[in-house]
Write an enzyme that holds these catalytic residues in place. Structure first.
Site, mmCIF file in Angstrom:
data_model
loop_
_atom_site.group_PDB
_atom_site.id
_atom_site.type_symbol
_atom_site.label_atom_id
_atom_site.label_comp_id
_atom_site.label_asym_id
_atom_site.label_seq_id
_atom_site.Cartn_x
_atom_site.Cartn_y
_atom_site.Cartn_z
ATOM 1 N N GLU A 131 39.830 34.745 41.144
ATOM 2 C CA GLU A 131 41.163 34.166 40.994
ATOM 3 C C GLU A 131 41.639 33.469 42.271
ATOM 4 O O GLU A 131 42.579 32.675 42.233
ATOM 5 C CB GLU A 131 42.169 35.243 40.598
ATOM 6 C CG GLU A 131 42.407 36.310 41.658
ATOM 7 C CD GLU A 131 43.144 37.514 41.089
ATOM 8 O OE1 GLU A 131 44.141 37.914 41.707
ATOM 9 O OE2 GLU A 131 42.724 38.032 40.042
ATOM 10 N N LYS B 262 51.164 41.289 39.289
ATOM 11 C CA LYS B 262 51.060 41.213 37.827
ATOM 12 C C LYS B 262 50.029 42.213 37.324
ATOM 13 O O LYS B 262 50.246 42.920 36.326
ATOM 14 C CB LYS B 262 50.671 39.806 37.401
ATOM 15 C CG LYS B 262 50.420 39.662 35.892
ATOM 16 C CD LYS B 262 49.509 38.506 35.561
ATOM 17 C CE LYS B 262 48.074 38.798 35.953
ATOM 18 N NZ LYS B 262 47.129 37.737 35.522
#
Length: 438
Positions: A326, A30
């Site tokens: 993350e 992404k």
């Protein structure tokens, strides 16, 4: 509103019946896809983006750029080698309204692009997007010459009144809450009249690999960047004004999205291979090789990909995740199943992500019988025998995958709204069950 939209269906997280042995092909990154779309939209000539990720966040980015006039044609590459998007730059224009969803890359990377458009560009999104900090981008753009209406909130919704160009120049920002504040300014800076000099003035800057990714990709399309990693001034990035080249770029697999599958090998004492794992990358997910090895596995990286093997035991870890925040939800899930305590630090900024990830992880793991304590900048995890129950996701894709990891070893775990994984990994439930042979 229907009952099912108020109470999303519960997904029974499959429990592993034995050691996993699987090859899992992970879709594109992404972070790379959305950076590449912005750079291609600002280029002086068309370019190709091969193996792009098709997920909620990337489709929102593509749609936003299309609404401002950029051509994005979906099809196969010029050699017929698989899915590719052809990006055709055009004059950017308003008036349009952009839906950012809850995508940090869209809400932060596109306001500088909007400042280069002719006409007003309004930004709106999911309710959670209103709570995520945007002041670093808004304040910086005003210093650089943009006009923005946000009613003094420093967050969405807001309108950028594009003037067709932006002066640029030096600007100071506090990006301690999100490295995306820096990346957002650097990505559009070659199109600013004076380029940009971004100086971070706050405390520790999180997620540095994502800034390195931005710099590498800028250089790939011909931009001149002076940055700390190559001998520049600490916490200062300079981008010169220049035309950007249209490139033929192949998107790497999303290594952060490989995390739950590698975790499955660790949790079950099995083996998982991720094809096409890059030998060199700026993706934060590459740190999983070292982190999960420390927690009890081993890995082999070849030109064909990465094979990770669990030992049948999971060890606790004391690790600073400031550069790779993350990864925290997945690591916390594995740590809850370990044979010794773990301390995860350096991630206070996760309180400002898709949800307050530190509070969410603490609550959800503890409600399954765990013992997790929030610290000032992370989590302390004392492993305890866990039991089944509902694992809430808070519309956060990484919470959903974290709960699924726990479900491998704990019967009766049900994931609320597993569909939120579509944000970055659209086929997660199917990929997960295929890996387990269910």
């Amino acid at each position: 509103m229907t009952e099912s939209s108020v109470h999303p269906a519960l997904w029974p997280a499959p429990q592993a019946s034995g050691s996993v042995d699987a090859t899992v092909t992970v879709p594109g990154s992404k972070s790379v896809t959305n950076r590449a779309l912005v750079l291609a939209a600002l280029a002086a000539e068309p370019g190709w983006l091969r193996r792009p990720l098709r997920s909620r966040d990337t489709l929102l980015m593509a749609q936003a750029l299309r609404s401002m006039g950029v051509g994005i044609e979906e099809g196969v590459g010029p050699d017929g080698s698989g899915e590719a998007w052809r990006v055709i730059p055009a004059g950017l224009h308003g008036p349009v309204t952009i839906d950012v969803g809850n995508a940090g890359t869209v809400m932060r990377f596109l306001p500088p692009v909007a400042a280069l458009a002719d006409g007003p560009i309004r930004f709106d999104g999911d309710p959670r997007s209103y709570e995520r900090p945007l002041n670093g981008v808004i304040d910086a753009l005003r210093v650089l010459g943009a006009r923005i209406d946000d009613d003094g909130r420093g967050s969405l919704p807001m309108t950028v009144h594009g003037g067709g160009a932006l002066d640029g120049g030096p600007v100071e920002i506090d990006a301690s809450s999100s490295s995306q504040f820096v990346s957002s300014l650097l990505l559009s800076a070659p199109r600013f009249n004076q380029g940009v000099e971004v100086r971070h003035t706050g405390s520790r800057l999180p997620s540095m690999p994502h800034i390195r990714m931005t710099v590498d990709m800028l250089r790939t399309v011909g931009a001149q960047v002076d940055e700390p990693e190559t001998g520049g001034e600490p916490n200062v990035w300079r981008v010169s004004p220049s035309a950007l080249l249209g490139r033929d770029l192949t998107v790497e697999p999303d290594l952060s999205n490989a995390q739950p599958f590698l975790a499955a090998a660790l949790v079950t004492g099995g083996r998982v291979t991720i094809p096409d794992w890059p030998l060199r990358t700026t993706q934060p997910g590459d740190a999983l090789r070292e982190i999960f090895t420390t927690m009890g596995g081993s890995c082999e990286l070849t030109e064909h990909g990465l094979t990770f093997t669990g030992s049948g035991r999971i060890h606790g870890i004391d690790v600073d995740l400031g550069e790779v925040g993350e990864l925290t939800p997945g690591i916390a899930a594995v740590a809850a199943l370990a044979d010794s305590p773990s301390t995860l630090s350096g991630v206070a900024h996760l309180r400002l992500h898709e949800t307050d990830r530190l509070a969410a992880l603490t609550k959800e793991i503890n409600e399954l019988g765990g013992q997790v304590t929030e610290t000032a900048d992370g989590l302390r995890i004392e492993p305890r025998p866990l039991h089944g129950g509902t694992f809430h996701t808070y519309d956060d894709h990484r919470m959903a995958t974290a709960g699924s990891i726990i479900g491998l070893a704990v019967p009766g775990v049900e994931i609320e709204n597993v569909a939120t994984t579509a944000k970055t990994l659209p086929d997660f439930p199917q990929m997960w069950t295929r890996m387990l042979g269910v």
